[in-house]
Design a protein around this motif. Structure first.
Motif, PDB file in Angstrom:
ATOM      1  N   ASN A  77      -6.646   1.512   3.955  1.00  0.00           N
ATOM      2  CA  ASN A  77      -7.449   2.086   5.201  1.00  0.00           C
ATOM      3  C   ASN A  77      -8.662   1.132   5.273  1.00  0.00           C
ATOM      4  O   ASN A  77      -9.273   0.779   6.414  1.00  0.00           O
ATOM      5  N   ALA A  78      -9.223   0.612   4.254  1.00  0.00           N
ATOM      6  CA  ALA A  78     -10.541  -0.144   4.201  1.00  0.00           C
ATOM      7  C   ALA A  78      -9.991  -1.391   4.933  1.00  0.00           C
ATOM      8  O   ALA A  78     -10.917  -2.110   5.785  1.00  0.00           O
ATOM      9  N   ILE A  79      -8.835  -2.127   4.450  1.00  0.00           N
ATOM     10  CA  ILE A  79      -8.611  -3.617   5.028  1.00  0.00           C
ATOM     11  C   ILE A  79      -8.324  -3.206   6.644  1.00  0.00           C
ATOM     12  O   ILE A  79      -8.782  -4.186   7.371  1.00  0.00           O
ATOM     13  N   HIS A  80      -7.734  -2.042   6.907  1.00  0.00           N
ATOM     14  CA  HIS A  80      -7.414  -1.947   8.362  1.00  0.00           C
ATOM     15  C   HIS A  80      -8.696  -1.787   9.248  1.00  0.00           C
ATOM     16  O   HIS A  80      -9.132  -2.390  10.316  1.00  0.00           O
ATOM     17  N   THR A  81      -9.765  -0.782   8.586  1.00  0.00           N
ATOM     18  CA  THR A  81     -11.010  -0.831   9.166  1.00  0.00           C
ATOM     19  C   THR A  81     -11.849  -2.181   9.425  1.00  0.00           C
ATOM     20  O   THR A  81     -12.447  -2.204  10.469  1.00  0.00           O
ATOM     21  N   GLY A  86       0.803  -1.273  -0.057  1.00  0.00           N
ATOM     22  CA  GLY A  86      -0.164   0.020   0.024  1.00  0.00           C
ATOM     23  C   GLY A  86       0.778   1.066   0.128  1.00  0.00           C
ATOM     24  O   GLY A  86       1.972   1.212  -0.133  1.00  0.00           O
ATOM     25  N   LYS A  87       0.126   2.119   0.155  1.00  0.00           N
ATOM     26  CA  LYS A  87       0.734   3.639   0.148  1.00  0.00           C
ATOM     27  C   LYS A  87       0.917   4.316   1.402  1.00  0.00           C
ATOM     28  O   LYS A  87       0.494   5.259   1.693  1.00  0.00           O
ATOM     29  N   GLY A  88       1.090   3.388   2.400  1.00  0.00           N
ATOM     30  CA  GLY A  88       1.241   4.218   3.956  1.00  0.00           C
ATOM     31  C   GLY A  88      -0.211   4.582   4.516  1.00  0.00           C
ATOM     32  O   GLY A  88      -1.094   3.804   4.410  1.00  0.00           O
ATOM     33  N   GLU A  89      -0.261   5.781   5.144  1.00  0.00           N
ATOM     34  CA  GLU A  89      -1.522   6.304   5.666  1.00  0.00           C
ATOM     35  C   GLU A  89      -2.714   6.796   4.814  1.00  0.00           C
ATOM     36  O   GLU A  89      -3.520   6.944   5.298  1.00  0.00           O
ATOM     37  N   ASN A  90      -2.238   7.098   3.505  1.00  0.00           N
ATOM     38  CA  ASN A  90      -3.108   7.658   2.652  1.00  0.00           C
ATOM     39  C   ASN A  90      -3.744   6.727   1.488  1.00  0.00           C
ATOM     40  O   ASN A  90      -3.912   7.192   0.426  1.00  0.00           O
ATOM     41  N   ASP A  91      -3.587   5.386   1.797  1.00  0.00           N
ATOM     42  CA  ASP A  91      -4.081   4.310   0.938  1.00  0.00           C
ATOM     43  C   ASP A  91      -5.532   4.055   1.089  1.00  0.00           C
ATOM     44  O   ASP A  91      -5.940   3.377   2.089  1.00  0.00           O
ATOM     45  N   ARG A 143      13.438  -1.247  17.594  1.00  0.00           N
ATOM     46  CA  ARG A 143      14.665  -1.625  16.987  1.00  0.00           C
ATOM     47  C   ARG A 143      14.672  -2.888  16.258  1.00  0.00           C
ATOM     48  O   ARG A 143      15.686  -3.278  15.518  1.00  0.00           O
ATOM     49  N   GLN A 144      13.626  -3.773  16.643  1.00  0.00           N
ATOM     50  CA  GLN A 144      13.730  -5.026  16.196  1.00  0.00           C
ATOM     51  C   GLN A 144      12.667  -5.141  14.854  1.00  0.00           C
ATOM     52  O   GLN A 144      12.484  -6.394  14.210  1.00  0.00           O
ATOM     53  N   MET A 145      12.062  -4.109  14.376  1.00  0.00           N
ATOM     54  CA  MET A 145      11.248  -4.036  13.241  1.00  0.00           C
ATOM     55  C   MET A 145      11.845  -4.005  12.123  1.00  0.00           C
ATOM     56  O   MET A 145      11.003  -3.815  10.953  1.00  0.00           O
ATOM     57  N   ALA A 146      12.875  -4.182  11.831  1.00  0.00           N
ATOM     58  CA  ALA A 146      13.558  -4.132  10.552  1.00  0.00           C
ATOM     59  C   ALA A 146      13.227  -2.900   9.678  1.00  0.00           C
ATOM     60  O   ALA A 146      13.134  -3.099   8.448  1.00  0.00           O
ATOM     61  N   GLY A 147      13.278  -1.908  10.385  1.00  0.00           N
ATOM     62  CA  GLY A 147      12.777  -0.476   9.339  1.00  0.00           C
ATOM     63  C   GLY A 147      11.341  -0.396   9.301  1.00  0.00           C
ATOM     64  O   GLY A 147      11.211   0.716   8.768  1.00  0.00           O
ATOM     65  N   PHE A 148      10.613  -1.146   9.872  1.00  0.00           N
ATOM     66  CA  PHE A 148       9.075  -0.763   9.765  1.00  0.00           C
ATOM     67  C   PHE A 148       8.849   0.294  10.954  1.00  0.00           C
ATOM     68  O   PHE A 148       9.557   0.258  12.076  1.00  0.00           O
ATOM     69  N   THR A 149       7.868   1.233  10.788  1.00  0.00           N
ATOM     70  CA  THR A 149       7.483   1.985  11.676  1.00  0.00           C
ATOM     71  C   THR A 149       6.146   2.072  11.830  1.00  0.00           C
ATOM     72  O   THR A 149       5.339   1.973  10.902  1.00  0.00           O
ATOM     73  N   GLU A 150       5.509   2.357  13.052  1.00  0.00           N
ATOM     74  CA  GLU A 150       4.108   2.448  13.285  1.00  0.00           C
ATOM     75  C   GLU A 150       3.354   3.568  12.438  1.00  0.00           C
ATOM     76  O   GLU A 150       3.861   4.531  12.524  1.00  0.00           O
ATOM     77  N   ILE A 151       2.370   3.128  12.052  1.00  0.00           N
ATOM     78  CA  ILE A 151       1.383   4.132  11.227  1.00  0.00           C
ATOM     79  C   ILE A 151       0.110   4.015  11.897  1.00  0.00           C
ATOM     80  O   ILE A 151      -0.496   3.059  12.260  1.00  0.00           O
ATOM     81  N   GLU A 152      -1.024   5.139  11.412  1.00  0.00           N
ATOM     82  CA  GLU A 152      -2.203   5.110  11.938  1.00  0.00           C
ATOM     83  C   GLU A 152      -3.215   5.446  10.747  1.00  0.00           C
ATOM     84  O   GLU A 152      -3.151   6.364  10.225  1.00  0.00           O
ATOM     85  N   GLY A 154      11.977   5.037   1.216  1.00  0.00           N
ATOM     86  CA  GLY A 154      12.843   6.199   0.845  1.00  0.00           C
ATOM     87  C   GLY A 154      12.352   6.779  -0.594  1.00  0.00           C
ATOM     88  O   GLY A 154      12.999   7.743  -1.152  1.00  0.00           O
ATOM     89  N   GLY A 155      11.139   6.152  -1.023  1.00  0.00           N
ATOM     90  CA  GLY A 155      10.769   6.473  -2.562  1.00  0.00           C
ATOM     91  C   GLY A 155       9.815   7.647  -2.288  1.00  0.00           C
ATOM     92  O   GLY A 155       9.637   8.061  -1.474  1.00  0.00           O
ATOM     93  N   ALA A 156       8.946   7.824  -3.587  1.00  0.00           N
ATOM     94  CA  ALA A 156       7.855   8.792  -3.540  1.00  0.00           C
ATOM     95  C   ALA A 156       6.845   8.527  -2.689  1.00  0.00           C
ATOM     96  O   ALA A 156       6.585   7.189  -2.323  1.00  0.00           O
ATOM     97  N   ALA A 157       6.196   9.411  -2.321  1.00  0.00           N
ATOM     98  CA  ALA A 157       4.898   9.016  -1.328  1.00  0.00           C
ATOM     99  C   ALA A 157       3.804   8.403  -2.034  1.00  0.00           C
ATOM    100  O   ALA A 157       3.233   7.600  -1.372  1.00  0.00           O
TER     101      ALA A 157
END
Length: 248
Positions: free
Chosen positions: A184-188, A175-180, A228-237, A205-208
């Protein structure tokens, strides 16, 4: 790149190739790739047990952190068998739609376990006993992305019934992060069946607008992790989306 195998099937084109560079790293690698240059698995030929991709490393951390003693795991989507190969001491069952993928994992990626059932993952899961599994992993893709029938309210309800009281589902989606809108529908939809959810995005590091790996996790209890154990993943809302239903 040296192509070892290539075939176009009913779901996607499948290619296996060797390369001396993978995601900017020099080495000796073998890759399983589906349509649109989407790598579904990779092996370091000099260190076959090494897990190369970030999303399985992050999923392994989430499972081990939240239930270190878990025993039973159901996986939809085989790839080269990375996570199942990591948990050889667990009871793992895998559903894979394409029998050719299973054969390629054995021929080219050293997968040796006898725990893969060929067929639709949802139907196979629905035939399992209730409250049997500690974790369910969804890592299934076609040329169009995650199959829709694995993202509906009815599917998540069936998945929850197969998990024990401490169980959780983990999904790898693109997906495209928080603006997909779709993400968003899958998460809801997931949030409607599980009391606690977390979402994580791999910063590419690419385009949004670029597609990125996103991990969604749903559980009946709070979800923990160590960044630090998430291999570069960060939490999003994720934003609010619509409920996906079988009847749509």
């Amino acid at each position: 790149m040296h192509i070892l195998y290539q075939q176009t099937g009913s779901n996607h084109q499948i290619t296996v190739y060797d390369t001396t560079e993978l995601e900017g790293e020099k080495g000796n690698f073998r890759v399983l790739q589906f349509s649109n240059q989407a790598a579904q698995g990779a092996m370091d030929l000099d260190a076959p047990q090494r897990i190369l991709f970030e999303y399985p490393r992050a999923m392994i951390h989430l499972m081990d952190f939240n239930n270190p003693s878990f025993q039973n795991l159901f996986i939809i989507g085989h790839g080269i068998g990375t996570i199942a190969g990591h948990y050889k001491d667990k009871q793992v069952k895998i559903a894979e739609l394409d029998d050719n993928v299973v054969e390629l994992s054995r021929r080219y990626f050293e997968y040796s376990q006898d725990n893969v059932i060929v067929g639709d993952g949802r139907r196979i899961l629905e035939g399992e006993a209730s409250h049997r599994y500690d974790y369910l992993i969804l890592d299934a893709f076609t040329g169009k992305g995650t199959p829709r029938h694995l993202t509906t309210r009815e599917f998540f309800s069936a998945a929850r019934a197969k998990l024990d009281s401490q169980g959780a589902i983990l999904m790898n989606v693109m997906g495209k992060g928080e603006n997909d809108r779709l993400m968003n529908a899958i998460h809801t939809t997931l949030s409607g069946e599980f009391a606690y959810t977390k979402s994580f995005c791999l910063l590419s590091g690419g385009a949004a607008h670029d597609l990125q790996n996103i991990i969604l996790m749903g559980s009946s209890r709070p979800i923990g992790f160590q960044l630090r154990q998430m291999a570069g993943f960060t939490e999003i809302e994720p934003g609010q989306g619509h409920i996906i239903m079988d009847s749509d």
